[in-house]
Write a protein that holds these residues in place. Structure first.
Motif, mmCIF file in Angstrom:
data_model
loop_
_atom_site.group_PDB
_atom_site.id
_atom_site.type_symbol
_atom_site.label_atom_id
_atom_site.label_comp_id
_atom_site.label_asym_id
_atom_site.label_seq_id
_atom_site.Cartn_x
_atom_site.Cartn_y
_atom_site.Cartn_z
ATOM 1 N N PRO A 35 46.091 41.410 50.850
ATOM 2 C CA PRO A 35 44.674 41.599 50.508
ATOM 3 C C PRO A 35 44.432 41.854 49.018
ATOM 4 O O PRO A 35 43.405 41.455 48.489
ATOM 5 C CB PRO A 35 44.252 42.800 51.348
ATOM 6 C CG PRO A 35 45.510 43.478 51.728
ATOM 7 C CD PRO A 35 46.587 42.444 51.749
ATOM 8 N N LEU A 36 45.361 42.505 48.338
ATOM 9 C CA LEU A 36 45.177 42.752 46.908
ATOM 10 C C LEU A 36 45.207 41.440 46.125
ATOM 11 O O LEU A 36 44.397 41.220 45.216
ATOM 12 C CB LEU A 36 46.255 43.705 46.388
ATOM 13 C CG LEU A 36 46.108 44.135 44.934
ATOM 14 C CD1 LEU A 36 44.787 44.873 44.733
ATOM 15 C CD2 LEU A 36 47.264 45.016 44.533
ATOM 16 N N LEU A 37 46.113 40.555 46.484
ATOM 17 C CA LEU A 37 46.172 39.237 45.852
ATOM 18 C C LEU A 37 44.899 38.445 46.131
ATOM 19 O O LEU A 37 44.337 37.818 45.234
ATOM 20 C CB LEU A 37 47.391 38.457 46.356
ATOM 21 C CG LEU A 37 47.526 37.025 45.854
ATOM 22 C CD1 LEU A 37 47.710 37.001 44.346
ATOM 23 C CD2 LEU A 37 48.667 36.328 46.569
ATOM 24 N N GLY A 38 44.440 38.505 47.372
ATOM 25 C CA GLY A 38 43.203 37.807 47.728
ATOM 26 C C GLY A 38 42.017 38.319 46.947
ATOM 27 O O GLY A 38 41.193 37.536 46.455
ATOM 28 N N ARG A 39 41.916 39.626 46.808
ATOM 29 C CA ARG A 39 40.812 40.214 46.053
ATOM 30 C C ARG A 39 40.894 39.799 44.578
ATOM 31 O O ARG A 39 39.886 39.472 43.958
ATOM 32 C CB ARG A 39 40.850 41.732 46.178
ATOM 33 C CG ARG A 39 39.621 42.409 45.620
ATOM 34 C CD ARG A 39 39.589 43.894 45.933
ATOM 35 N NE ARG A 39 39.605 44.084 47.374
ATOM 36 C CZ ARG A 39 40.389 44.978 47.978
ATOM 37 N NH1 ARG A 39 41.201 45.727 47.297
ATOM 38 N NH2 ARG A 39 40.339 45.109 49.297
ATOM 39 N N ALA A 40 42.108 39.813 44.013
ATOM 40 C CA ALA A 40 42.284 39.429 42.608
ATOM 41 C C ALA A 40 41.907 37.966 42.393
ATOM 42 O O ALA A 40 41.242 37.626 41.406
ATOM 43 C CB ALA A 40 43.730 39.672 42.182
ATOM 44 N N VAL A 41 42.301 37.095 43.307
ATOM 45 C CA VAL A 41 41.958 35.674 43.190
ATOM 46 C C VAL A 41 40.449 35.490 43.258
ATOM 47 O O VAL A 41 39.863 34.738 42.480
ATOM 48 C CB VAL A 41 42.659 34.855 44.299
ATOM 49 C CG1 VAL A 41 42.076 33.457 44.403
ATOM 50 C CG2 VAL A 41 44.153 34.790 44.045
ATOM 51 N N TRP A 42 39.791 36.193 44.161
ATOM 52 C CA TRP A 42 38.346 36.062 44.300
ATOM 53 C C TRP A 42 37.634 36.562 43.046
ATOM 54 O O TRP A 42 36.730 35.897 42.521
ATOM 55 C CB TRP A 42 37.851 36.826 45.527
ATOM 56 C CG TRP A 42 36.426 36.517 45.829
ATOM 57 C CD1 TRP A 42 35.948 35.487 46.559
ATOM 58 C CD2 TRP A 42 35.283 37.238 45.362
ATOM 59 N NE1 TRP A 42 34.578 35.524 46.575
ATOM 60 C CE2 TRP A 42 34.146 36.585 45.862
ATOM 61 C CE3 TRP A 42 35.105 38.374 44.584
ATOM 62 C CZ2 TRP A 42 32.865 37.022 45.588
ATOM 63 C CZ3 TRP A 42 33.824 38.806 44.310
ATOM 64 C CH2 TRP A 42 32.721 38.138 44.816
ATOM 65 N N LEU A 44 38.815 36.895 39.939
ATOM 66 C CA LEU A 44 39.075 36.015 38.795
ATOM 67 C C LEU A 44 38.333 34.689 38.915
ATOM 68 O O LEU A 44 37.794 34.183 37.932
ATOM 69 C CB LEU A 44 40.575 35.784 38.646
ATOM 70 C CG LEU A 44 41.376 36.998 38.181
ATOM 71 C CD1 LEU A 44 42.865 36.687 38.220
ATOM 72 C CD2 LEU A 44 40.947 37.440 36.799
ATOM 73 N N GLY A 45 38.287 34.114 40.106
ATOM 74 C CA GLY A 45 37.571 32.856 40.305
ATOM 75 C C GLY A 45 36.077 33.011 40.106
ATOM 76 O O GLY A 45 35.431 32.189 39.445
ATOM 77 N N THR A 47 34.520 35.430 38.413
ATOM 78 C CA THR A 47 34.276 35.759 37.013
ATOM 79 C C THR A 47 34.386 34.515 36.138
ATOM 80 O O THR A 47 33.584 34.325 35.215
ATOM 81 C CB THR A 47 35.267 36.832 36.530
ATOM 82 O OG1 THR A 47 35.138 37.988 37.362
ATOM 83 C CG2 THR A 47 35.017 37.216 35.089
ATOM 84 N N GLY A 48 35.351 33.673 36.422
ATOM 85 C CA GLY A 48 35.485 32.428 35.678
ATOM 86 C C GLY A 48 34.265 31.548 35.829
ATOM 87 O O GLY A 48 33.797 30.936 34.859
ATOM 88 N N MET A 49 33.731 31.481 37.042
ATOM 89 C CA MET A 49 32.528 30.690 37.274
ATOM 90 C C MET A 49 31.341 31.261 36.494
ATOM 91 O O MET A 49 30.582 30.505 35.871
ATOM 92 C CB MET A 49 32.204 30.655 38.774
ATOM 93 C CG MET A 49 31.005 29.822 39.141
ATOM 94 S SD MET A 49 29.434 30.698 39.400
ATOM 95 C CE MET A 49 29.861 32.064 40.402
ATOM 96 N N VAL A 50 31.180 32.558 36.484
ATOM 97 C CA VAL A 50 30.085 33.187 35.748
ATOM 98 C C VAL A 50 30.220 32.902 34.250
ATOM 99 O O VAL A 50 29.231 32.591 33.578
ATOM 100 C CB VAL A 50 30.041 34.708 36.025
ATOM 101 C CG1 VAL A 50 29.098 35.418 35.075
ATOM 102 C CG2 VAL A 50 29.638 34.972 37.468
ATOM 103 N N LEU A 51 31.437 32.976 33.731
ATOM 104 C CA LEU A 51 31.650 32.700 32.312
ATOM 105 C C LEU A 51 31.348 31.241 31.968
ATOM 106 O O LEU A 51 30.761 30.951 30.915
ATOM 107 C CB LEU A 51 33.084 33.051 31.914
ATOM 108 C CG LEU A 51 33.400 34.551 31.893
ATOM 109 C CD1 LEU A 51 34.874 34.773 31.622
ATOM 110 C CD2 LEU A 51 32.539 35.274 30.885
ATOM 111 N N VAL A 52 31.721 30.327 32.829
ATOM 112 C CA VAL A 52 31.429 28.905 32.588
ATOM 113 C C VAL A 52 29.921 28.664 32.596
ATOM 114 O O VAL A 52 29.380 27.981 31.716
ATOM 115 C CB VAL A 52 32.134 28.009 33.629
ATOM 116 C CG1 VAL A 52 31.598 26.587 33.588
ATOM 117 C CG2 VAL A 52 33.632 28.015 33.401
ATOM 118 N N VAL A 53 29.221 29.249 33.565
ATOM 119 C CA VAL A 53 27.758 29.092 33.625
ATOM 120 C C VAL A 53 27.119 29.671 32.370
ATOM 121 O O VAL A 53 26.221 29.069 31.775
ATOM 122 C CB VAL A 53 27.183 29.746 34.901
ATOM 123 C CG1 VAL A 53 25.673 29.856 34.838
ATOM 124 C CG2 VAL A 53 27.604 28.951 36.127
#
Length: 79
Positions: A35-42, A44-45, A47-53
């Motif tokens: 679950p920690l890996l899943g939360r980190a992936v979510w 980061l993904g 946040t990356g989308m928000v930064l691109v927008v």
């Protein structure tokens, strides 16, 4: 290669920034039992989308109001 319109690119970034990290979160959390890996992936993904927008669509916008000349400013004060 097919060129996307600005709206289509925006929708594609939003959908991929929400759906892909969400699916990877599910895979890591439920299927792999991490679950920690899943939360980190979510996070980061998303946040990356928000930064691109922000970088592509919001940063270039000019959020200033109309400029008034000295005559208009004086007229507004007198009225």
């Amino acid at each position: 290669m097919v060129e996307l319109s600005n709206k289509a690119a925006f929708v594609l970034v939003l959908v991929s920034g929400i759906v892909v990290p969400g699916v990877l979160n599910y895979v890591a959390s439920v299927i792999l039992g991490q679950p920690l890996l899943g939360r980190a992936v979510w996070v980061l993904g998303y946040t990356g989308m928000v930064l691109v927008v922000w970088y592509v669509w919001l940063r270039p916008l000019d959020f200033t109001g109309p400029e008034r000349g000295p005559e208009e400013a004086e007229r507004k004060v007198k009225d």
